[in-house]
Design a protein around this motif. Structure first.
Motif, PDB file in Angstrom:
ATOM      1  N   ALA A 149       6.059   4.558  10.003  1.00  0.00           N
ATOM      2  CA  ALA A 149       6.483   3.152  10.029  1.00  0.00           C
ATOM      3  C   ALA A 149       5.456   2.242   9.366  1.00  0.00           C
ATOM      4  O   ALA A 149       5.811   1.253   8.730  1.00  0.00           O
ATOM      5  N   MET A 150       4.171   2.569   9.502  1.00  0.00           N
ATOM      6  CA  MET A 150       3.142   1.652   9.004  1.00  0.00           C
ATOM      7  C   MET A 150       2.776   1.871   7.543  1.00  0.00           C
ATOM      8  O   MET A 150       2.342   0.944   6.855  1.00  0.00           O
ATOM      9  N   LEU A 151       2.902   3.102   7.088  1.00  0.00           N
ATOM     10  CA  LEU A 151       2.404   3.451   5.752  1.00  0.00           C
ATOM     11  C   LEU A 151       2.881   2.508   4.638  1.00  0.00           C
ATOM     12  O   LEU A 151       2.064   2.072   3.809  1.00  0.00           O
ATOM     13  N   PRO A 152       4.180   2.161   4.607  1.00  0.00           N
ATOM     14  CA  PRO A 152       4.630   1.300   3.507  1.00  0.00           C
ATOM     15  C   PRO A 152       3.904  -0.051   3.444  1.00  0.00           C
ATOM     16  O   PRO A 152       3.879  -0.685   2.394  1.00  0.00           O
ATOM     17  N   LYS A 153       3.334  -0.491   4.563  1.00  0.00           N
ATOM     18  CA  LYS A 153       2.668  -1.794   4.557  1.00  0.00           C
ATOM     19  C   LYS A 153       1.152  -1.692   4.414  1.00  0.00           C
ATOM     20  O   LYS A 153       0.447  -2.699   4.320  1.00  0.00           O
ATOM     21  N   MET A 154       0.620  -0.492   4.456  1.00  0.00           N
ATOM     22  CA  MET A 154      -0.830  -0.312   4.501  1.00  0.00           C
ATOM     23  C   MET A 154      -1.513  -0.483   3.149  1.00  0.00           C
ATOM     24  O   MET A 154      -2.694  -0.804   3.071  1.00  0.00           O
ATOM     25  N   THR A 159      -0.919   1.021  -5.427  1.00  0.00           N
ATOM     26  CA  THR A 159      -1.661   2.142  -4.822  1.00  0.00           C
ATOM     27  C   THR A 159      -0.657   3.166  -4.318  1.00  0.00           C
ATOM     28  O   THR A 159      -0.808   4.376  -4.546  1.00  0.00           O
ATOM     29  N   ALA A 160       0.368   2.672  -3.613  1.00  0.00           N
ATOM     30  CA  ALA A 160       1.386   3.571  -3.050  1.00  0.00           C
ATOM     31  C   ALA A 160       2.077   4.369  -4.155  1.00  0.00           C
ATOM     32  O   ALA A 160       2.391   5.548  -3.984  1.00  0.00           O
ATOM     33  N   ALA A 161       2.298   3.721  -5.309  1.00  0.00           N
ATOM     34  CA  ALA A 161       3.039   4.376  -6.385  1.00  0.00           C
ATOM     35  C   ALA A 161       2.169   5.356  -7.185  1.00  0.00           C
ATOM     36  O   ALA A 161       2.657   6.388  -7.634  1.00  0.00           O
ATOM     37  N   ASN A 162       0.897   5.031  -7.352  1.00  0.00           N
ATOM     38  CA  ASN A 162       0.086   5.785  -8.323  1.00  0.00           C
ATOM     39  C   ASN A 162      -1.049   6.618  -7.752  1.00  0.00           C
ATOM     40  O   ASN A 162      -1.717   7.320  -8.494  1.00  0.00           O
ATOM     41  N   LEU A 166      -4.664   9.027  -2.013  1.00  0.00           N
ATOM     42  CA  LEU A 166      -5.058   7.956  -1.090  1.00  0.00           C
ATOM     43  C   LEU A 166      -3.968   7.718  -0.036  1.00  0.00           C
ATOM     44  O   LEU A 166      -4.253   7.485   1.139  1.00  0.00           O
ATOM     45  N   VAL A 167      -2.724   7.801  -0.477  1.00  0.00           N
ATOM     46  CA  VAL A 167      -1.594   7.645   0.451  1.00  0.00           C
ATOM     47  C   VAL A 167      -1.663   8.739   1.519  1.00  0.00           C
ATOM     48  O   VAL A 167      -1.530   8.481   2.722  1.00  0.00           O
ATOM     49  N   ASP A 168      -1.922   9.955   1.061  1.00  0.00           N
ATOM     50  CA  ASP A 168      -2.008  11.092   1.962  1.00  0.00           C
ATOM     51  C   ASP A 168      -3.161  10.917   2.960  1.00  0.00           C
ATOM     52  O   ASP A 168      -3.031  11.213   4.151  1.00  0.00           O
ATOM     53  N   ARG A 169      -4.257  10.408   2.450  1.00  0.00           N
ATOM     54  CA  ARG A 169      -5.428  10.196   3.302  1.00  0.00           C
ATOM     55  C   ARG A 169      -5.135   9.165   4.401  1.00  0.00           C
ATOM     56  O   ARG A 169      -5.481   9.352   5.567  1.00  0.00           O
ATOM     57  N   LEU A 246     -10.831   0.951   0.755  1.00  0.00           N
ATOM     58  CA  LEU A 246     -10.516   2.278   0.193  1.00  0.00           C
ATOM     59  C   LEU A 246      -9.869   2.128  -1.176  1.00  0.00           C
ATOM     60  O   LEU A 246     -10.072   2.944  -2.055  1.00  0.00           O
ATOM     61  N   GLU A 247      -9.064   1.080  -1.312  1.00  0.00           N
ATOM     62  CA  GLU A 247      -8.299   0.907  -2.545  1.00  0.00           C
ATOM     63  C   GLU A 247      -9.170   0.378  -3.688  1.00  0.00           C
ATOM     64  O   GLU A 247      -8.963   0.733  -4.838  1.00  0.00           O
TER      65      GLU A 247
END
Ligand code: MLT
Length: 263
Positions: A149-154, A159-162, A166-169, A246-247
């Protein structure tokens, strides 16, 4: 390193020398959030990063927690680590709420404050209801459902697309949090007081740093904090979402390094 206080086994990292800087992670994360700062800034300062109770490798005590309780844990850590000069507190998101509680309780232990991806205000009625819903979801479906639920907003959209690693982390960090820790932290956030008076009364150096693409806490919150503390420095990081350190680690570290110069 490990600290034991009243049934709580608190894990923390302690690296570098110089001004003590306490790095307080957000919800539902852990101290590995600060890896880029541990790597990039240990030549500048003594960095201490705890796993808050119920998060990372610190054990969970039964929910609910409170911001005061988490601030007490941070103070116990500083004591155990032999930090007896005032420290710089750097809190991200919920870590910022903890840092502000710490400033209220132990102002003599604070040399400076960094508020990253956080806000001053308390939860609205809607926000409080959302905390209860999340707690029910965590109890019913576990940490993975909270992470989902939170990942899409984090993270910032780019960053989410490319940046799949980092998304996995971020996902793994959230999934590894205990359900009791999640519920404990949710209740602490739900009941936290409005910290606007705390920010207005601060008499110490303040850096406010925020991702311009933060989808969880909009950058307007950082601007409001800056307006409440006109001497504060405000850094808005482009191409950064809620996990800005992190980003955009180089930009984040450069801002922190510059801020730490005065201590
Ligand atoms: C956090 O990232 O620490 C929390 O999501 C902040 C919040 O929910 O208020």
């Amino acid at each position: 390193m490990k600290l034991v206080i009243d049934g709580l086994h608190m894990e923390y990292e302690d690296r570098g020398r110089g001004t003590p800087v306490l790095l307080i992670h957000g919800y539902p994360l852990n101290r590995t959030l600060w890896d880029p700062q541990m790597k990039g800034l240990a030549d500048t300062a003594r960095l201490l990063a705890p796993d808050l109770r119920g998060h990372g490798e610190s054990n969970a005590t039964p929910a609910p927690y409170s911001m005061d309780m988490l601030a007490d844990d941070c103070r116990a850590l500083l004591d155990a680590a032999g930090v007896n000069t005032p420290a710089v507190l750097c809190g991200l998101s919920m870590g910022g709420y903890v840092a502000l509680a710490f400033c209220r309780k132990y102002p003599e232990r604070v040399a400076g404050l960094v508020l990253a991806a956080t806000k001053m205000g308390a939860d609205s009625a809607e926000g409080k209801a959302g905390r209860d819903k999340s707690a029910a979801l965590a109890r019913e479906k576990g940490a993975a459902a909270i992470a989902e639920a939170m990942l899409p907003k984090m993270l910032a959209p780019q960053t989410a697309a490319n940046r799949p690693q980092l998304v996995d982390r971020a996902r793994k960090m959230m999934e590894s949090t205990s359900v009791e820790g999640i519920v404990g932290a949710l209740m602490a956030m739900k009941e936290r007081p409005d910290s606007t008076p705390t920010v207005k009364a601060l008499d110490l150096p303040l850096l406010v740093i925020h991702g311009m693409e933060d989808q969880l806490i909009p950058v307007s919150e950082a601007e409001a904090t800056r307006a409440a503390a006109p001497d504060a420095r405000l850094e808005r990081l482009p191409e950064a979402g809620h996990l800005l350190n992190l980003e955009q680690p180089e930009r984040f570290n450069a801002a922190l390094r510059e801020f730490l110069r005065q201590f």
